[in-house]
Design an enzyme around this catalytic site. Structure first.
Site, PDB file in Angstrom:
ATOM      1  N   TRP A 134       7.029   6.932  12.712  1.00  0.00           N
ATOM      2  CA  TRP A 134       7.172   7.138  14.156  1.00  0.00           C
ATOM      3  C   TRP A 134       8.474   6.598  14.718  1.00  0.00           C
ATOM      4  CZ3 TRP A 134       8.047   2.382  15.985  1.00  0.00           C
ATOM      5  CH2 TRP A 134       7.511   1.295  15.287  1.00  0.00           C
ATOM      6  N   SER A 215       5.416   2.166   5.568  1.00  0.00           N
ATOM      7  CA  SER A 215       5.066   0.809   5.163  1.00  0.00           C
ATOM      8  C   SER A 215       4.942   0.706   3.648  1.00  0.00           C
ATOM      9  CB  SER A 215       3.737   0.400   5.809  1.00  0.00           C
ATOM     10  OG  SER A 215       2.674   1.187   5.281  1.00  0.00           O
ATOM     11  N   GLU A 236      11.149   5.196   1.089  1.00  0.00           N
ATOM     12  CA  GLU A 236      11.955   4.308   1.935  1.00  0.00           C
ATOM     13  C   GLU A 236      10.959   3.492   2.733  1.00  0.00           C
ATOM     14  OE1 GLU A 236      13.213   2.415   4.715  1.00  0.00           O
ATOM     15  OE2 GLU A 236      13.677   4.263   5.795  1.00  0.00           O
ATOM     16  N   CYS A 270      13.813  -0.290  10.050  1.00  0.00           N
ATOM     17  CA  CYS A 270      13.624  -0.873   8.719  1.00  0.00           C
ATOM     18  C   CYS A 270      14.858  -1.638   8.257  1.00  0.00           C
ATOM     19  CB  CYS A 270      13.294   0.230   7.710  1.00  0.00           C
ATOM     20  SG  CYS A 270      11.736   1.064   8.014  1.00  0.00           S
TER      21      CYS A 270
END
Length: 459
Positions: A134, A215, A236, A270
């Site tokens: 998201w 995640s 990723e 991230c």
């Protein structure tokens, strides 16, 4: 409530639910994507596939304001950053449109013996599944889809459940581009699928590979399924990127870069800098300046032009970040600054005195929380930078070029940025090591992830 829904994080209001795909519709989607591969993508010249992606790029640019507003509604990104994300997605598509033919060219092999010739020809694999997050609803899709459509693969795209509106907007762009250029209408197929349905997709023999951004838990689950069915997977996942400051001629500029690297996307990136590792002689001044500049960014209306920090993406994200911060304090971390969340508006927080015995030492804080560490030497900085299960990105600030490259060599990460932040570009490969994942997206390496490098030997 449906699995897929738009819940405005700024207000908590559920704006619309979207139905999950039925099992029959899912089979139809897989069949359509497979037909698109057999009937168009693998047969069309690379120039035609590149032209499709060029039109997708142009439509992102034409619809940038609409797309940006959707991202603000879905996950709270500030409007200015949402516009930037749409522009970056368009640039990524255009990069592969411009370079696809060159990247796909046959690769001659010099023979060590015998006559004739040999070369590697890149061929598509077939249908690929993308499972997207998201936090960057357009950019993440672009870096997976752009190179792979140019390669001749077709796409099934499962977006995050909180991003159905952006998912449909992307699908509409592809539908429009396919129709304008006479391509098959299922080169790109959006699916609002459940996790159980995704397991079915991965098991389907028509699906040749999976790319996941998300995640560790999601990546591990998908990789297990992909391995069981012998499918290629690119992951990723999370990151807890170090920002190492060893020397500087301009501490104020270094502090501002550090703040920018932590606050980007409301702290929900991230590869954001999350652990700030500062040489001893600069630590006190850095900590004071960083705390002042960082906490000056009060969370506010994400549509306002001056807003640098919007709400966290959801009530669940706010609850988790608050629990992490409270646990860090209870376990002995020093809180240099913090505030009380107001709904999903989470004020910046700064920690120090975090030790390896604390959960905060190895966790990823996905929001505007920064941890500061004092080190006595370059060697200690590198050891601390590597003392994490993650290995996505990293940042090194120093006035010594030899030291910069030495530290870069010593860091276990997929990316090292020296004396700059937020320097991502379409031509630069993106990815990590350790629990941050496998494979690379963007740049030329992305063209080699899901492709058959077919050897052709001619007598």
């Amino acid at each position: 409530m449906s699995d897929y829904a738009v819940v405005n994080p700024a207000t908590g209001e559920t704006l619309r639910d979207y139905p999950t795909i039925t099992d029959e519709e899912l089979q139809q989607a897989i069949t359509a994507a497979s037909a698109a591969h057999e009937e168009w993508s693998r047969r069309a010249p690379v120039a035609d596939r590149a032209a499709l992606i060029a039109r997708v790029a142009a439509l992102h640019t034409e619809r940038r304001e609409q797309l940006a507003e959707i991202a603000v509604r879905e996950m709270g990104k500030t409007y200015e950053q949402a516009l930037g994300e749409v522009d970056f997605a368009a640039a990524i598509y255009q990069f592969y449109a411009d370079n696809g033919e060159a990247f796909s060219a046959d690769e001659p092999i010099e023979l060590s013996d015998g006559t004739g010739s040999a070369f590697i020809r890149r061929a598509s694999l077939g249908v690929l599944l993308g499972i997207m997050p998201w936090n960057f609803p357009y950019y993440q899709v672009a870096r997976f889809v752009g190179p792979n459509v140019v390669n001749g693969n077709t796409i099934l795209l499962k977006h995050a459940p909180q991003c159905p509106e952006s998912a449909l907007a992307i699908a509409q762009i592809f539908d429009d581009a396919e129709a304008e250029l006479g391509a098959h209408d299922s080169v790109y197929v959006n699916i609002f699928a459940t996790n159980d349905q995704i397991a079915t997709v991965i098991a389907d023999p028509r699906v040749q590979g999976v790319s996941v951004t998300g995640s560790e838990r999601a990546g591990s689950a998908v990789a297990e399924l992909a391995g069981k069915h012998l499918k290629k997977v690119v992951l990723e996942l999370g990151g807890s990127d170090p920002f190492i400051l060893l020397s500087t001629d301009d501490l104020d500029a270094a502090v501002q870069d550090a703040v920018n690297a932590r606050i980007d996307n409301n702290g929900q990136s991230c590869n954001a800098a999350k652990r700030f590792i500062i040489i001893d002689e600069l630590f006190d001044d850095f900590a004071a300046k960083f705390t002042e500049v960082f906490t000056a960014n009060a969370p506010a209306d994400p549509m306002a032009e001056s807003t640098q920090l919007g709400p966290l993406s959801s009530a669940a994200a706010t609850e988790r970040l608050g629990e992490q911060l409270g646990r860090a304090k209870a376990q002995g971390a020093t809180i240099l600054a913090s505030g009380e969340p107001n709904g999903n508006f989470f004020p910046p927080a700064v920690l120090t005195d975090v030790t390896p015995e604390m959960d905060a030492f190895h966790e990823e804080f996905f929001g505007p929380v920064a941890s500061l560490y004092r080190v006595a030497s370059e060697e200690e900085a590198v050891r601390l930078a590597n003392d994490t299960p993650f290995g996505l990105g990293s940042y090194v600030y120093t006035t010594d070029q030899e030291q910069a490259l030495r530290v870069a060599d010593g860091i276990d990460a997929g990316m090292v940025w020296i004396n700059l932040v937020l320097g991502d570009a379409a031509e630069l490969p993106f990815g990590g090591v350790k629990r941050s994942g496998t494979g690379r997206e963007m740049g030329k390496p992305a063209m080699d992830e899901f492709v058959n490098k077919k050897l052709i030997r001619i007598a």
